[in-house]
Design an enzyme around this catalytic site. Structure first.
Site, PDB file in Angstrom:
ATOM      1  N   GLU A  22       0.857  -1.194   0.000  1.00 18.90           N
ATOM      2  CA  GLU A  22       0.000   0.000   0.000  1.00 18.90           C
ATOM      3  C   GLU A  22       0.892   1.242   0.000  1.00 18.90           C
ATOM      4  OE1 GLU A  22      -2.462   1.602  -0.651  1.00 18.90           O
ATOM      5  OE2 GLU A  22      -3.972   1.698   0.926  1.00 18.90           O
ATOM      6  N   ASP A  23       0.376   2.344  -0.543  1.00 23.09           N
ATOM      7  CA  ASP A  23       1.175   3.567  -0.602  1.00 23.09           C
ATOM      8  C   ASP A  23       1.308   4.239   0.764  1.00 23.09           C
ATOM      9  OD1 ASP A  23      -1.507   4.323  -0.501  1.00 23.09           O
ATOM     10  OD2 ASP A  23      -1.441   5.625  -2.260  1.00 23.09           O
TER      11      ASP A  23
ATOM     12  N   ASP B 135      -3.082   6.221   6.594  1.00 28.56           N
ATOM     13  CA  ASP B 135      -3.453   7.537   7.112  1.00 28.56           C
ATOM     14  C   ASP B 135      -4.398   7.308   8.295  1.00 28.56           C
ATOM     15  OD1 ASP B 135      -3.831  10.301   7.150  1.00 28.56           O
ATOM     16  OD2 ASP B 135      -5.310  10.296   5.550  1.00 28.56           O
TER      17      ASP B 135
ATOM     18  N   PHE C 204      -0.404  16.515   3.317  1.00 30.16           N
ATOM     19  CA  PHE C 204      -0.874  15.802   2.129  1.00 30.16           C
ATOM     20  C   PHE C 204       0.276  15.681   1.144  1.00 30.16           C
ATOM     21  CE2 PHE C 204      -2.997  15.046  -1.868  1.00 30.16           C
ATOM     22  CZ  PHE C 204      -3.891  14.059  -1.492  1.00 30.16           C
TER      23      PHE C 204
ATOM     24  N   ARG D  22       1.337  11.722 -10.082  1.00 26.72           N
ATOM     25  CA  ARG D  22       1.778  10.345  -9.800  1.00 26.72           C
ATOM     26  C   ARG D  22       3.153  10.052 -10.397  1.00 26.72           C
ATOM     27  NH1 ARG D  22      -2.692   7.465  -7.725  1.00 26.72           N
ATOM     28  NH2 ARG D  22      -4.704   8.025  -8.582  1.00 26.72           N
TER      29      ARG D  22
END
Ligand code: 5GP
Length: 173
Positions: A98-99, A102, A151, A164
């Site tokens: 997963e990136d 959060d 963010f 991206r």
């Protein structure tokens, strides 16, 4: 906004160095085992590509996609599977890739539905973690970097589907 508005938090070199360490750690914990990597689209696609190229030993790979409702920079926590895996997980040693973790809601959801498919083991590798925003506790065995509550974009992560392609992780102003 253009990429010039993005300030670099993690350089491409820092990412590559840490990803090689993670690959070595993952293999050290599972010597000789065929590991089945599940890439969570879209954000984790570059992380998966570099992690996999740094992995020694037998590996297989599959992809799924989730979406969470909300605004561009904040998720509502409602998660939906929009692309499922091509193959089953029964008896396999699975690593979710997963990136970023959060609030933790996406990973919590994914771990639940994937565990129900009967893998022999289920672990998670996450490039980034923002612990300040966690709403639910999730187990993440491999974390690349712990970052502040900002963010971030780049290296697979988007803002409104853009950024991206950046080779680094950056923060929007
Ligand atoms: P969680 O469910 O843990 O709140 O959020 C996980 C998902 O929200 C990530 O897979 C990612 O798609 C998105 N997300 C959370 N924080 C960020 C961020 O700082 N930048 C970007 N681009 N996406 C984020």
């Amino acid at each position: 906004m253009t990429p010039t508005d993005v300030s670099i938090l993690l350089t491409s070199d820092a990412l590559q160095t840490r990803i090689r360490e993670l690959a070595a750690e993952i293999r050290r914990d599972a010597p000789g085992v065929e590991l089945h990597f599940i890439c969570v689209l879209k954000g984790a696609f570059l992380f998966l590509a570099d992690l996999l190229r740094a992995m020694k030993g037998p590996v297989t790979v599959d992809f799924l996609a989730v979406t969470s409702y909300g605004t561009a920079t904040s998720s509502s926590g409602e998660v939906r599977l929009v692309k499922d895996l091509d193959t089953g997980l029964q008896g396999r040693d699975v690593i979710i890739v997963e990136d970023i973790v959060d609030t933790g809601l996406t990973l919590h959801y994914l771990q639940d539905i994937l565990r129900a498919r009967g893998p022999r083991s289920l672990k998670t590798a996450c490039l980034l973690s923002k612990p300040a925003r966690r709403k639910i506790s999730v187990d993440v065995e491999y974390i690349g970097f712990t970052i502040e509550d900002r963010f971030v974009v780049g290296y697979g992560l988007d803002y409104d589907e853009r950024y991206r392609n950046l080779p680094f992780i950056g923060a929007l102003p």
